[in-house]
Scaffold this motif. Structure first.
Motif, PDB file in Angstrom:
ATOM      1  N   LEU A 235      -0.144 -43.100  25.741  1.00 33.28           N
ATOM      2  CA  LEU A 235      -0.529 -41.691  25.755  1.00 33.28           C
ATOM      3  C   LEU A 235       0.674 -40.822  26.089  1.00 33.28           C
ATOM      4  CD1 LEU A 235      -2.610 -39.406  25.705  1.00 33.28           C
ATOM      5  CD2 LEU A 235      -3.207 -39.993  28.078  1.00 33.28           C
ATOM      6  N   TRP A 236       1.482 -41.249  27.060  1.00 30.58           N
ATOM      7  CA  TRP A 236       2.657 -40.479  27.455  1.00 30.58           C
ATOM      8  C   TRP A 236       3.621 -40.344  26.265  1.00 30.58           C
ATOM      9  CZ3 TRP A 236       7.871 -40.215  27.757  1.00 30.58           C
ATOM     10  CH2 TRP A 236       8.424 -39.338  28.688  1.00 30.58           C
ATOM     11  N   PHE A 237       3.885 -41.447  25.579  1.00 29.39           N
ATOM     12  CA  PHE A 237       4.832 -41.394  24.460  1.00 29.39           C
ATOM     13  C   PHE A 237       4.296 -40.530  23.320  1.00 29.39           C
ATOM     14  CE2 PHE A 237       6.561 -42.854  20.425  1.00 29.39           C
ATOM     15  CZ  PHE A 237       7.927 -42.810  20.679  1.00 29.39           C
ATOM     16  N   CYS A 238       3.017 -40.668  23.003  1.00 26.10           N
ATOM     17  CA  CYS A 238       2.434 -39.865  21.920  1.00 26.10           C
ATOM     18  C   CYS A 238       2.475 -38.376  22.253  1.00 26.10           C
ATOM     19  CB  CYS A 238       1.001 -40.300  21.658  1.00 26.10           C
ATOM     20  SG  CYS A 238       0.840 -41.904  20.838  1.00 26.10           S
ATOM     21  N   PHE A 239       2.143 -38.023  23.493  1.00 26.01           N
ATOM     22  CA  PHE A 239       2.157 -36.626  23.909  1.00 26.01           C
ATOM     23  C   PHE A 239       3.579 -36.082  23.885  1.00 26.01           C
ATOM     24  CE2 PHE A 239       0.794 -33.573  27.579  1.00 26.01           C
ATOM     25  CZ  PHE A 239       0.633 -32.539  26.680  1.00 26.01           C
ATOM     26  N   SER A 243       4.778 -33.102  21.399  1.00 28.77           N
ATOM     27  CA  SER A 243       5.326 -31.914  22.052  1.00 28.77           C
ATOM     28  C   SER A 243       6.733 -31.606  21.543  1.00 28.77           C
ATOM     29  CB  SER A 243       5.351 -32.109  23.571  1.00 28.77           C
ATOM     30  OG  SER A 243       4.053 -32.285  24.077  1.00 28.77           O
ATOM     31  N   ALA A 244       7.552 -32.650  21.400  1.00 31.96           N
ATOM     32  CA  ALA A 244       8.916 -32.439  20.896  1.00 31.96           C
ATOM     33  C   ALA A 244       8.896 -31.811  19.510  1.00 31.96           C
ATOM     34  CB  ALA A 244       9.671 -33.770  20.870  1.00 31.96           C
ATOM     35  N   GLY A 337      -3.428 -29.222  19.049  1.00 34.72           N
ATOM     36  CA  GLY A 337      -4.456 -30.218  19.337  1.00 34.72           C
ATOM     37  C   GLY A 337      -4.083 -31.165  20.456  1.00 34.72           C
ATOM     38  N   TRP A 338      -2.795 -31.520  20.558  1.00 33.60           N
ATOM     39  CA  TRP A 338      -2.393 -32.468  21.595  1.00 33.60           C
ATOM     40  C   TRP A 338      -2.536 -31.895  23.001  1.00 33.60           C
ATOM     41  CZ3 TRP A 338      -1.728 -37.483  22.136  1.00 33.60           C
ATOM     42  CH2 TRP A 338      -1.751 -38.254  20.966  1.00 33.60           C
ATOM     43  N   LEU A 339      -2.558 -30.592  23.130  1.00 33.18           N
ATOM     44  CA  LEU A 339      -2.775 -29.992  24.451  1.00 33.18           C
ATOM     45  C   LEU A 339      -4.237 -30.095  24.876  1.00 33.18           C
ATOM     46  CD1 LEU A 339      -0.375 -26.994  24.020  1.00 33.18           C
ATOM     47  CD2 LEU A 339      -0.124 -28.862  25.658  1.00 33.18           C
ATOM     48  N   SER A 340      -5.110 -30.471  23.958  1.00 30.72           N
ATOM     49  CA  SER A 340      -6.485 -30.835  24.294  1.00 30.72           C
ATOM     50  C   SER A 340      -6.670 -32.343  24.344  1.00 30.72           C
ATOM     51  CB  SER A 340      -7.460 -30.248  23.269  1.00 30.72           C
ATOM     52  OG  SER A 340      -7.465 -28.858  23.295  1.00 30.72           O
ATOM     53  N   ILE A 341      -6.037 -33.041  23.396  1.00 33.02           N
ATOM     54  CA  ILE A 341      -6.184 -34.495  23.334  1.00 33.02           C
ATOM     55  C   ILE A 341      -5.681 -35.161  24.612  1.00 33.02           C
ATOM     56  CG2 ILE A 341      -5.347 -36.587  22.166  1.00 33.02           C
ATOM     57  CD1 ILE A 341      -5.277 -34.911  19.556  1.00 33.02           C
ATOM     58  N   PHE A 366       5.127 -33.691  28.232  1.00 35.55           N
ATOM     59  CA  PHE A 366       5.308 -32.382  27.611  1.00 35.55           C
ATOM     60  C   PHE A 366       6.696 -31.841  27.917  1.00 35.55           C
ATOM     61  CE2 PHE A 366       4.711 -27.728  27.624  1.00 35.55           C
ATOM     62  CZ  PHE A 366       4.127 -27.540  26.384  1.00 35.55           C
ATOM     63  N   GLY A 367       7.138 -31.996  29.171  1.00 33.82           N
ATOM     64  CA  GLY A 367       8.470 -31.533  29.551  1.00 33.82           C
ATOM     65  C   GLY A 367       9.564 -32.302  28.855  1.00 33.82           C
ATOM     66  N   ALA A 368       9.387 -33.624  28.775  1.00 33.86           N
ATOM     67  CA  ALA A 368      10.374 -34.434  28.056  1.00 33.86           C
ATOM     68  C   ALA A 368      10.449 -34.008  26.599  1.00 33.86           C
ATOM     69  CB  ALA A 368      10.012 -35.913  28.171  1.00 33.86           C
TER      70      ALA A 368
END
Length: 415
Positions: A235-239, A243-244, A337-341, A366-368
């Motif tokens: 989840l972290w990598f996908c987000f 985001s990038a 969408g990812w900010l909801s997913i 998100f920051g990364a």
């Protein structure tokens, strides 16, 4: 002990009705945080007034998101501990102060410090509170409620981009930020008071948590256990990847329109305002989808769409300007969408009780992504003289997101 849903109120109404009013308040608050999504309108004037490089002019935008993301793990427990309305009031004042201080800057370094760190710190807590509010009041439809709350943030450029262009022309970029800072404080002052969390154990009348589902794990995971989960890593990598890609495109949309497609400044600003609707719409849309579909499918579809749009943008010329008007809003839509997913899956996979604490860690992705996406955009532009090559890299990142989602987004019980 669970709260009796018939005795719980929100905004002076029965909870089943009043909780929707809290979503509306959260959306208004997010609308003003969403000013950041009009950054590409501010970026050119900022670069000009401080005589800095494209990379330096992108730094305030990049570092704003980095500060927001890397402070979120510390802010999450703070939001859970204190009254969310008071958290929003105190940090809304900090947001306002950051913009006003930035407006008095004499160089890009002072501007970045005030905008990214002071405004960014305030926005972090203000961002966290409505997300936690939606998760706790809407345990029955977390993704959709979070998406509706975030709708205001995505919609902001629809108004802010053309308004900022006009204000910058009339008053200058720094005075415009000063005015926005004052407006934000007044809005927060008017809205903070009725915001509160539901009693512990609240659930809508008649609702029972799913005992087993392809998309939900109802166990409560503390932060340490979550960090050891393969689902968290995926989840972290996908987000981070989404985001990038999304933040890079949002940050350069105005410049790409003018430089790659020879669209006028006014038309580019109008396009951003229209694209904002897709960014906003993506939040409740994908939130509703993630409430109903397997997370693997949802994530993979979003990355396929984003990757195809990126490849289309890579060959952009004035002769195929229609590609710009089709591909860019699609990227904004998927990114929104990812900010909801991400928060929905955090609550679904790891539980509602610790959702603020756990999402604070997930949100570091998100920051990364903000750092990677914006450094990439600036470096590509400075090195190649064009943003076009960055879109090929985005397509490759989307492919990596597809593979990661397919392998890891299973829920911690299946790790």
């Amino acid at each position: 002990m669970n709260a009796n849903p018939t005795e719980v109120t929100a905004l002076g109404m029965p909870a089943d009705r009043g909780r929707w009013g809290l979503i509306a308040i959260g959306a208004v608050i997010f609308f003003f945080i969403g000013t950041i999504y009009s950054w590409s309108v501010f970026r050119g004037p900022i670069q000009k007034i401080f005589a800095c490089s494209a990379t330096a002019a992108g730094a305030p935008y990049m570092l704003f998101f980095a500060v927001q993301a890397f402070l979120m793990p510390f802010i999450g427990p703070y939001v859970d501990k204190f009254n969310p309305g008071r958290v929003i009031l105190a940090n809304g004042a900090l947001m306002s102060a950051g913009l006003i201080l930035a407006s008095y800057s004499s160089n890009i370094y002072e501007f970045t410090a005030a905008f990214s760190f002071i405004f960014g710190l305030g926005a972090t807590a203000v961002y966290a509170a409505p997300i936690a509010l939606a998760s706790k009041w809407f345990v029955d439809k977390k993704g959709f409620a979070i998406g509706l709350t975030l709708f205001g943030m995505g919609l902001a450029p629809l108004v802010m981009a053309p308004a900022a262009v006009k204000m910058i022309a009339l008053y200058g970029v720094l005075e415009t930020l000063r005015i926005l800072g004052a407006i934000i404080f007044v809005v927060i002052l008017l809205l903070f008071y009725p915001i509160k969390f539901p009693p512990a154990g609240y659930a809508p009348a008649g609702w029972e948590p799913p005992q087993s589902a392809g998309t939900v794990d109802t166990a409560e995971y503390p932060r340490g256990l979550m960090l050891r989960s393969r689902s968290f890593h995926g989840l972290w990598f996908c987000f981070m990847t989404a985001s990038a890609c999304g933040l890079m495109v949002i940050g350069i949309t105005h410049q790409a329109a003018v430089e790659m497609y020879k669209i006028s400044e006014a038309s580019a600003a109008f396009a951003i305002s229209v694209f904002a609707f897709f960014n906003a719409l993506g939040r409740p849309f994908w939130g509703l989808v993630i409430d109903r579909l397997n997370p693997k499918i949802t994530a993979c579809v979003s990355f396929v769409l984003m990757g195809c749009a990126s490849l289309a943008m890579a060959g952009g010329t004035p002769e195929n300007v229609l590609v710009f008007y089709a591909a860019v809003p699609l990227i904004w839509f998927c990114y929104g969408g990812w900010l909801s997913i991400a928060p929905s899956l955090t609550a679904n996979f790891f539980g509602v009780k610790n959702s603020s604490r756990n999402y604070g860690v997930v949100f570091t992705a998100f920051g990364a992504g903000a750092i990677i996406g914006n450094l990439l955009a600036g470096r590509v532009k400075d090195f190649y003289g064009s943003y076009s090559p960055a879109f090929y890299i985005m397509a490759a990142c989307s492919l990596a997101g597809i593979v990661t989602a397919a392998l890891t987004l299973t829920g911690p019980r299946k790790d």
